[in-house]
Write a protein that holds these residues in place. Structure first.
Motif, PDB file in Angstrom:
ATOM      1  N   UNK A 110     -24.300   5.655  -6.411  1.00 40.72           N
ATOM      2  CA  UNK A 110     -24.882   4.881  -5.307  1.00 40.72           C
ATOM      3  C   UNK A 110     -23.817   4.217  -4.431  1.00 40.72           C
ATOM      4  N   UNK A 111     -24.207   3.871  -3.217  1.00 39.25           N
ATOM      5  CA  UNK A 111     -23.311   3.152  -2.295  1.00 39.25           C
ATOM      6  C   UNK A 111     -22.715   1.938  -3.006  1.00 39.25           C
ATOM      7  N   UNK A 112     -21.410   1.738  -2.826  1.00 40.47           N
ATOM      8  CA  UNK A 112     -20.740   0.602  -3.488  1.00 40.47           C
ATOM      9  C   UNK A 112     -19.744  -0.034  -2.522  1.00 40.47           C
ATOM     10  N   UNK A 150     -22.102 -11.426  -6.232  1.00 42.55           N
ATOM     11  CA  UNK A 150     -23.480 -11.227  -5.778  1.00 42.55           C
ATOM     12  C   UNK A 150     -23.871  -9.785  -6.043  1.00 42.55           C
ATOM     13  N   UNK A 151     -25.069  -9.556  -6.588  1.00 46.51           N
ATOM     14  CA  UNK A 151     -25.457  -8.181  -6.913  1.00 46.51           C
ATOM     15  C   UNK A 151     -25.665  -7.329  -5.669  1.00 46.51           C
ATOM     16  N   UNK A 152     -25.397  -6.034  -5.819  1.00 45.81           N
ATOM     17  CA  UNK A 152     -25.709  -5.096  -4.745  1.00 45.81           C
ATOM     18  C   UNK A 152     -24.571  -4.175  -4.361  1.00 45.81           C
ATOM     19  N   UNK A 153     -23.347  -4.556  -4.703  1.00 49.01           N
ATOM     20  CA  UNK A 153     -22.224  -3.734  -4.227  1.00 49.01           C
ATOM     21  C   UNK A 153     -21.385  -3.130  -5.348  1.00 49.01           C
ATOM     22  N   UNK A 154     -21.693  -3.488  -6.593  1.00 47.75           N
ATOM     23  CA  UNK A 154     -20.967  -2.892  -7.726  1.00 47.75           C
ATOM     24  C   UNK A 154     -21.969  -2.556  -8.824  1.00 47.75           C
ATOM     25  N   UNK A 155     -21.792  -1.388  -9.477  1.00 52.62           N
ATOM     26  CA  UNK A 155     -22.720  -1.023 -10.552  1.00 52.62           C
ATOM     27  C   UNK A 155     -22.601  -1.977 -11.745  1.00 52.62           C
ATOM     28  N   UNK A 156     -23.649  -2.017 -12.551  1.00 58.59           N
ATOM     29  CA  UNK A 156     -23.640  -2.838 -13.768  1.00 58.59           C
ATOM     30  C   UNK A 156     -22.783  -2.191 -14.851  1.00 58.59           C
ATOM     31  N   UNK A 203     -14.739   2.282 -11.595  1.00 61.95           N
ATOM     32  CA  UNK A 203     -14.472   3.382 -10.648  1.00 61.95           C
ATOM     33  C   UNK A 203     -14.748   2.935  -9.210  1.00 61.95           C
ATOM     34  N   UNK A 204     -15.802   2.147  -9.010  1.00 60.45           N
ATOM     35  CA  UNK A 204     -16.109   1.661  -7.650  1.00 60.45           C
ATOM     36  C   UNK A 204     -14.974   0.766  -7.151  1.00 60.45           C
ATOM     37  N   UNK A 205     -14.445  -0.074  -8.046  1.00 60.71           N
ATOM     38  CA  UNK A 205     -13.317  -0.948  -7.663  1.00 60.71           C
ATOM     39  C   UNK A 205     -12.092  -0.096  -7.331  1.00 60.71           C
ATOM     40  N   UNK A 237     -20.381  17.405  -1.026  1.00 57.41           N
ATOM     41  CA  UNK A 237     -21.625  17.180  -0.285  1.00 57.41           C
ATOM     42  C   UNK A 237     -22.393  15.972  -0.816  1.00 57.41           C
ATOM     43  N   UNK A 238     -21.688  15.095  -1.536  1.00 56.98           N
ATOM     44  CA  UNK A 238     -22.339  13.863  -2.015  1.00 56.98           C
ATOM     45  C   UNK A 238     -22.514  12.880  -0.859  1.00 56.98           C
TER      46      UNK A 238
END
Ligand code: GTB
Length: 215
Positions: free
Chosen positions: A159-161, A83-89, A96-98, A152-153
């Motif tokens: 984005x949030x992932x 489902x879209x919203x939690x991992x970048x395209x 990297x998010x994984x 300080x990010x």
């Protein structure tokens, strides 16, 4: 298809949101998927019907159509992957998010669990006072580099992932100890996660279960 997860009939934390169904609820709220919850008692978790889904007799589990899986990391990854919203395209950003999901579970959480177990289960041991600082320092050994990397990010990598969802969830277990406050940017990071509307919905949903009179 209906998504059904399992959660404690009555969480030992009384609704502080620390049981791992909160992580799954949060992921589902972030991607906007409705879900049902099957509440299980400690004894039901060890019965054949639940063991058929979760071989270790724990929560959470996730069922959707003919899919039944366990392990919070696998469940959150499955949700983020489907489902879209939690991992970048972008493929590299996605990888990297994984990576941060795995880092949260495999590198940061183990010393935090050890610390929690020490405080909960070892207080009456004669060696408790001597050992605790060692265990605390193992936690700091993970928090210090994490704090440096976050800087300080707002989030760990753009984005949030799902990586942030898992890292914030892991760090939340430290809050009562005060150790998190030694790293103000990590404390602020956790607060940003908790301020997300999806987190609040997830938290409130588990609280509603745990506040309800025992039936
Ligand atoms: N590796 C598995 C995963 O990530 O899904 C671990 C699952 C797990 O530890 N489940 C726990 C469980 O079912 C609940 S979340 N325990 C029952 C058993 O093993 O019989 C861990 C948890 C429990 C309670 C609190 N608390 O009260 O604060 C916090 C976290």
């Amino acid at each position: 298809m209906t998504i059904t997860i399992t959660a404690f009939e009555r969480s030992p934390d009384g609704g502080k949101g620390l049981a791992r169904d909160t992580r799954v609820r949060w992921a589902l709220e972030e991607v906007g998927q409705p879900y049902e919850v099957r509440l299980v008692s400690f004894s039901a978790m060890k019965e054949p019907a639940h063991l058929a889904i979760h071989p270790f007799g724990q929560i959470p589990t996730y069922e959707e159509g003919d899919l039944a899986i366990f392990e919070t990391g696998a469940i959150v990854f499955h949700i983020a992957d489907h489902y879209p919203g939690l991992l970048p395209q972008d493929a590299n950003a996605r990888a990297r998010a994984i990576t941060w999901i795995f880092a949260a579970l495999n590198t940061v959480e183990p010393p935090i669990l050890e610390f929690g177990n020490a405080r909960l289960l070892e207080r009456d041991k004669p060696w408790y006072a001597e050992r605790l600082p060692l265990v605390e320092d193992r936690v700091r050994g993970r928090l210090a580099p994490l704090s440096s990397r976050l800087g300080d990010a707002d989030w760990l990598d753009g984005p949030f992932s799902a990586g942030d969802l898992m890292m914030v969830s892991v760090l939340l277990r430290l809050r009562a100890s005060g150790i998190l406050d030694e790293y103000p940017n990590l404390a602020a990071y956790v607060a940003r996660g908790e301020a997300r509307p999806a987190y609040k919905r997830a938290f409130d949903a588990q609280l509603a279960v745990n506040k309800a009179p025992a039936g």
